[in-house]
Motif scaffolding. Structure first.
Motif, PDB file in Angstrom:
ATOM      1  N   LEU A 303       0.866  -1.179   0.000  1.00 57.41           N
ATOM      2  CA  LEU A 303       0.000   0.000   0.000  1.00 57.41           C
ATOM      3  C   LEU A 303       0.901   1.227   0.000  1.00 57.41           C
ATOM      4  O   LEU A 303       1.737   1.385   0.896  1.00 57.41           O
ATOM      5  CB  LEU A 303      -0.898   0.003   1.234  1.00 57.41           C
ATOM      6  N   VAL A 304       0.741   2.081  -1.000  1.00 58.38           N
ATOM      7  CA  VAL A 304       1.585   3.272  -1.098  1.00 58.38           C
ATOM      8  C   VAL A 304       0.716   4.520  -1.198  1.00 58.38           C
ATOM      9  O   VAL A 304      -0.421   4.466  -1.693  1.00 58.38           O
ATOM     10  CB  VAL A 304       2.536   3.199  -2.322  1.00 58.38           C
ATOM     11  N   ARG A 305       1.242   5.622  -0.700  1.00 57.29           N
ATOM     12  CA  ARG A 305       0.578   6.923  -0.795  1.00 57.29           C
ATOM     13  C   ARG A 305       1.348   7.743  -1.815  1.00 57.29           C
ATOM     14  O   ARG A 305       2.591   7.786  -1.805  1.00 57.29           O
ATOM     15  CB  ARG A 305       0.572   7.610   0.570  1.00 57.29           C
ATOM     16  N   VAL A 306       0.628   8.423  -2.702  1.00 59.08           N
ATOM     17  CA  VAL A 306       1.258   9.166  -3.792  1.00 59.08           C
ATOM     18  C   VAL A 306       0.857  10.636  -3.699  1.00 59.08           C
ATOM     19  O   VAL A 306      -0.325  10.961  -3.532  1.00 59.08           O
ATOM     20  CB  VAL A 306       0.831   8.601  -5.171  1.00 59.08           C
ATOM     21  N   GLU A 307       1.834  11.478  -3.801  1.00 58.05           N
ATOM     22  CA  GLU A 307       1.585  12.922  -3.808  1.00 58.05           C
ATOM     23  C   GLU A 307       1.294  13.391  -5.228  1.00 58.05           C
ATOM     24  O   GLU A 307       1.957  12.977  -6.177  1.00 58.05           O
ATOM     25  CB  GLU A 307       2.802  13.667  -3.247  1.00 58.05           C
ATOM     26  N   ASN A 308       0.300  14.269  -5.341  1.00 56.88           N
ATOM     27  CA  ASN A 308      -0.015  14.912  -6.623  1.00 56.88           C
ATOM     28  C   ASN A 308      -0.238  13.892  -7.746  1.00 56.88           C
ATOM     29  O   ASN A 308       0.327  14.012  -8.830  1.00 56.88           O
ATOM     30  CB  ASN A 308       1.100  15.886  -7.020  1.00 56.88           C
ATOM     31  N   LEU A 309      -1.057  12.920  -7.479  1.00 52.82           N
ATOM     32  CA  LEU A 309      -1.364  11.920  -8.501  1.00 52.82           C
ATOM     33  C   LEU A 309      -2.178  12.569  -9.613  1.00 52.82           C
ATOM     34  O   LEU A 309      -3.240  13.150  -9.377  1.00 52.82           O
ATOM     35  CB  LEU A 309      -2.149  10.758  -7.889  1.00 52.82           C
ATOM     36  N   ALA A 310      -1.669  12.492 -10.828  1.00 47.49           N
ATOM     37  CA  ALA A 310      -2.304  13.165 -11.962  1.00 47.49           C
ATOM     38  C   ALA A 310      -3.353  12.277 -12.614  1.00 47.49           C
ATOM     39  O   ALA A 310      -3.297  11.046 -12.513  1.00 47.49           O
ATOM     40  CB  ALA A 310      -1.244  13.565 -12.987  1.00 47.49           C
ATOM     41  N   LYS A 311      -4.300  12.900 -13.282  1.00 48.12           N
ATOM     42  CA  LYS A 311      -5.326  12.170 -14.013  1.00 48.12           C
ATOM     43  C   LYS A 311      -4.680  11.317 -15.104  1.00 48.12           C
ATOM     44  O   LYS A 311      -3.829  11.788 -15.849  1.00 48.12           O
ATOM     45  CB  LYS A 311      -6.328  13.152 -14.634  1.00 48.12           C
ATOM     46  N   GLY A 312      -5.075  10.084 -15.192  1.00 45.78           N
ATOM     47  CA  GLY A 312      -4.523   9.189 -16.207  1.00 45.78           C
ATOM     48  C   GLY A 312      -3.217   8.526 -15.798  1.00 45.78           C
ATOM     49  O   GLY A 312      -2.729   7.636 -16.508  1.00 45.78           O
ATOM     50  N   GLU A 313      -2.664   8.927 -14.649  1.00 44.93           N
ATOM     51  CA  GLU A 313      -1.373   8.384 -14.247  1.00 44.93           C
ATOM     52  C   GLU A 313      -1.494   6.921 -13.809  1.00 44.93           C
ATOM     53  O   GLU A 313      -0.584   6.123 -14.051  1.00 44.93           O
ATOM     54  CB  GLU A 313      -0.772   9.233 -13.117  1.00 44.93           C
ATOM     55  N   VAL A 314      -2.607   6.567 -13.165  1.00 46.07           N
ATOM     56  CA  VAL A 314      -2.796   5.178 -12.758  1.00 46.07           C
ATOM     57  C   VAL A 314      -2.847   4.271 -13.984  1.00 46.07           C
ATOM     58  O   VAL A 314      -2.264   3.179 -13.996  1.00 46.07           O
ATOM     59  CB  VAL A 314      -4.079   5.024 -11.916  1.00 46.07           C
ATOM     60  N   ARG A 315      -3.524   4.735 -15.028  1.00 47.12           N
ATOM     61  CA  ARG A 315      -3.589   3.938 -16.251  1.00 47.12           C
ATOM     62  C   ARG A 315      -2.204   3.736 -16.844  1.00 47.12           C
ATOM     63  O   ARG A 315      -1.843   2.636 -17.280  1.00 47.12           O
ATOM     64  CB  ARG A 315      -4.500   4.620 -17.276  1.00 47.12           C
TER      65      ARG A 315
END
Length: 782
Positions: A303-315
């Motif tokens: 389980l990780v926490r991400v700062e400033n996750l951008a739209k489309g970045e997970v994809r």
């Protein structure tokens, strides 16, 4: 052209025997013009990923070892499936491709996506050639000719045109899943397990009517059926829940699969390539299925926490690691659940923006309707606490709850969770046909009965039928006020609309309770069974229908694992069918059944005395409601004839109603004409009966109307219904007026027969008998 898209995953193509099995499915389910989308065989994609990783790490020995592993698996498939010129051609192609991979690696020109594409290319090529060997016109198609992306976005109009242009011939197209190309002709992939996505994309482009996803399970289950034997297979799952399960890592459907079907009427089914005749799970649009309960499990996650996750970045990250990633937000902070083996890759990609919250996590997710989730989450937490399972992280969203733990949810723990959280919510939809007389009493008794069964089943009466009117409420009818609801909501129906309503009911189990006396309604039983309904009948017509029709219905039920109870069709509430079944199941052999199976004829014969006219007694019984509106239907003996046939078929005897000799309790000619015609000749009934009565008296016996069934040692069957002279002092001679009696002889009850006696008619006892059948059904479903 009406088309269907079929998709076969890697497990369905893992060996030569599996290719052969898939080919047989295609032979049975495909028409010319249909499309078959395939994944890489078995673990081929995993092996190709290992090959790429060894190349990137410049580990030449590992690269060579993995390449040999690839060559061995693919060569075995070619060796076992083909011979002669076809074998030599396919083996030559494979060898040339493996040499090319080696040469590109040696020149440091190997590229990841073209390398991974080989798995699907090999599968499509082998399956198409094998179908050709079976004389099926088939052609393999590289999906890079069909699917093009620009800046990671599919060019839908261009792709639709390409599909229509290239898929017009009368052949079965075998198409690669997982891969596509960009505008510069470079290979791109659609993400790990992207073949499902390829199939639904293709279906949307060619305007297919349906997509079948063939997997190694029979459908979508409440949890992994390989770990929990009581896992429930759902006949329908809504697209939103299927999408959520995919994001949570459920292996049956994968992320993005459903997006191409949004707004379409394309049917999506999940089926078993290992058991192609098993009923599928249909993935349906919102509003066509209630939300269900699921438990899905996790292994080895970070389980990780991400700062400033951008739209489309997970994809993009999912594309990078070729694996779906679940993400969620807590207090404005973005979290990702990652397979631990890929965490370092994601960390490199998100350098400086990632923090590991927990590592090496196991656990699972509970998916349920939002209204039930909080209560279920609390129960789950208590179960974890009671079993000393450490929950390191928990999160509840509107439709699911996460439990990330130190230890894996093994089969035993998962079974306990499933039994407490999922099975308790089993649902049974009840449709009641016939709500006058017995049906009205049955409904009055229903509230108490449903309360009693509620601890085991979520039982709801969802449909009521009377004559040509029906009332349906899929969420359940309030039984305490059903009459008022009927006045406001009942509507006319025909057979087609009734079957459609029943087939659309989204319940785990359904039962139609037939309390009618309608032969026409009984003819709908095959339609009810085709809609996965169990049956409970007080109606005798189906049980005494033509033998071929009856046996076909029975076979249809066995194939679908459905139940049919009809204890009240003979003997009202008396447990005669149960008794016969118990005797046979215990190993006994029944040799004869004799008795009085009509409450009406029991009352008439037992009440008659020599100082009265028989016709007066018949008219008195009619006035009290003991007979059919036309008492000649009772006097004809046809009702008892049908009941004896039902008992015979319970013994496994292949009889039709005409195989049972019939002697009416009146002169045959009195059945002709109207009721008024009969009344004009009633004296002839009196003369007839008085003569029979006197004959019995002269012999010191009692006149009764009985059914008799006997089976000789050689297997010869004798069956008749008619006037009988009962020995004085016998149970039949001493029968209480209105009672039914069944005298059963068997190997074990030869000298001292088993006697079952009690009220053979009456609204209360018949309704109670139907409730007994309903209780029995819930125990079988449980």
């Amino acid at each position: 052209m009406t088309r269907v898209v079929h998709k076969f995953g890697g497990s369905s193509l893992s060996s030569a025997s599996r290719y052969q099995a898939v080919a047989q499915i295609i032979l049975g389910h495909c028409q010319s013009g249909d499309c078959v989308v395939v994944s890489a065989a078995g673990k081929t994609t995993n092996t190709l990923v290992k090959l790429w990783q060894s190349y990137k790490q410049q580990d030449q020995q590992a690269f060579s070892d993995v390449l040999i592993q690839l060559e061995k698996h693919q060569s075995e498939l070619v060796d076992e499936l083909f011979s002669g010129d076809v074998y030599r051609a396919l083996k030559g192609q494979l060898d040339a491709e493996l040499v090319a991979i080696t040469q590109l690696a040696q020149k440091s020109e190997l590229q990841e996506s073209p390398l991974l594409a080989h798995g699907e290319l090999w599968s499509a090529r082998l399956l198409a050639h094998y179908l050709n060997e079976l004389k099926v016109a088939a052609r393999s198609i590289d999906a890079r000719q069909l699917f093009t992306l620009h800046d990671a976005q599919l060019l839908h109009q261009q792709n639709k045109a390409a599909c229509y242009a290239q898929l017009q011939d009368a052949v079965v197209y075998v198409i690669t899943g997982f891969i596509a190309q960009d505008c510069d002709k470079n290979t791109v992939t659609l993400g790990r397990n992207g073949s499902d996505y390829s199939a639904t994309l293709l279906a949307s482009y060619i305007d297919a009517c349906a997509v079948s996803i063939w997997t190694d399970t029979q459908g979508v289950y409440s949890t992994d059926p390989r770990k929990v034997s009581s896992a429930l297979k759902y006949p329908k799952v809504c697209r939103a829940q299927a999408n959520l399960l995919a994001r949570l890592g459920n292996p049956v459907l994968h992320a993005k699969t459903l997006s191409p079907l949004k707004g379409s009427n394309i049917k999506l089914q999940v089926r078993s390539s290992y058991d192609p005749e098993a009923s599928p799970t249909e993935i349906v649009k919102e509003g066509y299925s209630k939300a269900k309960r699921f438990i899905t499990t996790f292994e080895n996650l970070d389980l990780v926490r991400v700062e400033n996750l951008a739209k489309g970045e997970v994809r993009s990250l999912s594309q990078l690691i070729q694996h779906s990633i679940h993400h969620f937000t807590v207090n404005g902070e973005a979290y990702l659940l990652l397979p631990a083996t890929f965490t370092h890759i994601v960390a490199q990609q998100l350098a400086g923006r990632i923090n590991i919250v927990e590592s090496n996590l196991q656990g699972g997710a509970l998916v349920a309707p939002s209204s039930e989730l909080s209560g279920l989450k609390q129960q789950a937490e208590q179960l974890f606490h009671d079993r000393e399972v450490v929950v390191r992280f928990a999160h509840q969203d509107s439709e699911y709850a996460l439990f990330l733990t130190d230890q894996a949810l093994d089969s035993d723990l998962l079974a306990v969770l499933h039994d407490k959280l999922i099975n308790k919510g089993r649902e049974l939809a009840v449709i009641i046909a016939g709500i006058g007389n017995v049906g009205d009493v049955f409904l009055q008794q229903c509230e108490q009965q449903i309360t009693r069964l509620q601890s085991q089943f979520d039982l709801k009466v969802v449909g009521l039928l009377r004559s040509k009117e029906m009332m349906f409420s899929p969420s359940g009818i309030e039984l305490s006020a059903w009459q008022a609801q009927w006045k406001n909501e009942a509507q006319s129906y025909n057979s087609k609309s009734l079957v459609e309503h029943i087939s659309e009911l989204d319940y785990e189990h359904k039962v139609v309770i037939d309390i009618t006396a309608s032969e026409a309604f009984s003819f709908l039983y095959p339609d009810f069974v085709a809609s996965d309904c169990n049956l409970i009948s007080a109606n005798k017509y189906a049980g005494t229908a033509d033998r071929n029709w009856y046996q076909s219905l029975r076979e249809q039920q066995r194939e679908r694992n459905l139940h049919w109870r009809y204890n009240t069709s003979v003997g009202a509430g008396l447990p005669i069918n149960f008794a016969l079944a118990d005797l046979q199941n215990s190993g006994d052999v029944i040799t004869s059944i004799e008795g009085v199976f009509s409450g009406t004829l029991s009352w008439l014969c037992s009440s008659f005395t020599a100082d009265q006219k028989f016709s007066d007694l018949v008219l008195a019984a009619q006035e009290m409601g003991y007979t059919e509106p036309d008492p000649r239907e009772d006097l004809s003996g046809r009702d008892m004839q049908r009941k004896l046939l039902i008992l015979a078929r319970d013994l496994g005897l292949e009889l039709d109603v005409d195989d049972i000799a019939l002697e009416p309790l009146m002169p045959v000619y009195l059945a002709e004409g109207s009721w008024d015609d009969f009344l004009a000749k009633r004296d002839e009934l009196d003369t007839f009966y008085a003569a029979k009565y006197q004959q019995a008296s002269d012999e010191g016996k009692a006149l009764r109307y009985t059914g008799q069934l006997s089976i000789s040692d050689s297997g010869k069957v004798t069956a008749k219904v008619g006037i009988a002279f009962a020995e004085a002092g016998s149970a039949i001679a001493n029968l209480t007026p209105g009672d039914n009696i069944f005298v059963i002889k068997s190997v074990w009850y030869e000298q001292n027969p088993l006697v079952i006696q009690g009220p053979g008619a009456g609204k209360e006892v018949t309704a109670a008998g139907i409730h007994s059948d309903l209780y029995w059904l819930t125990q079988q479903l449980k």
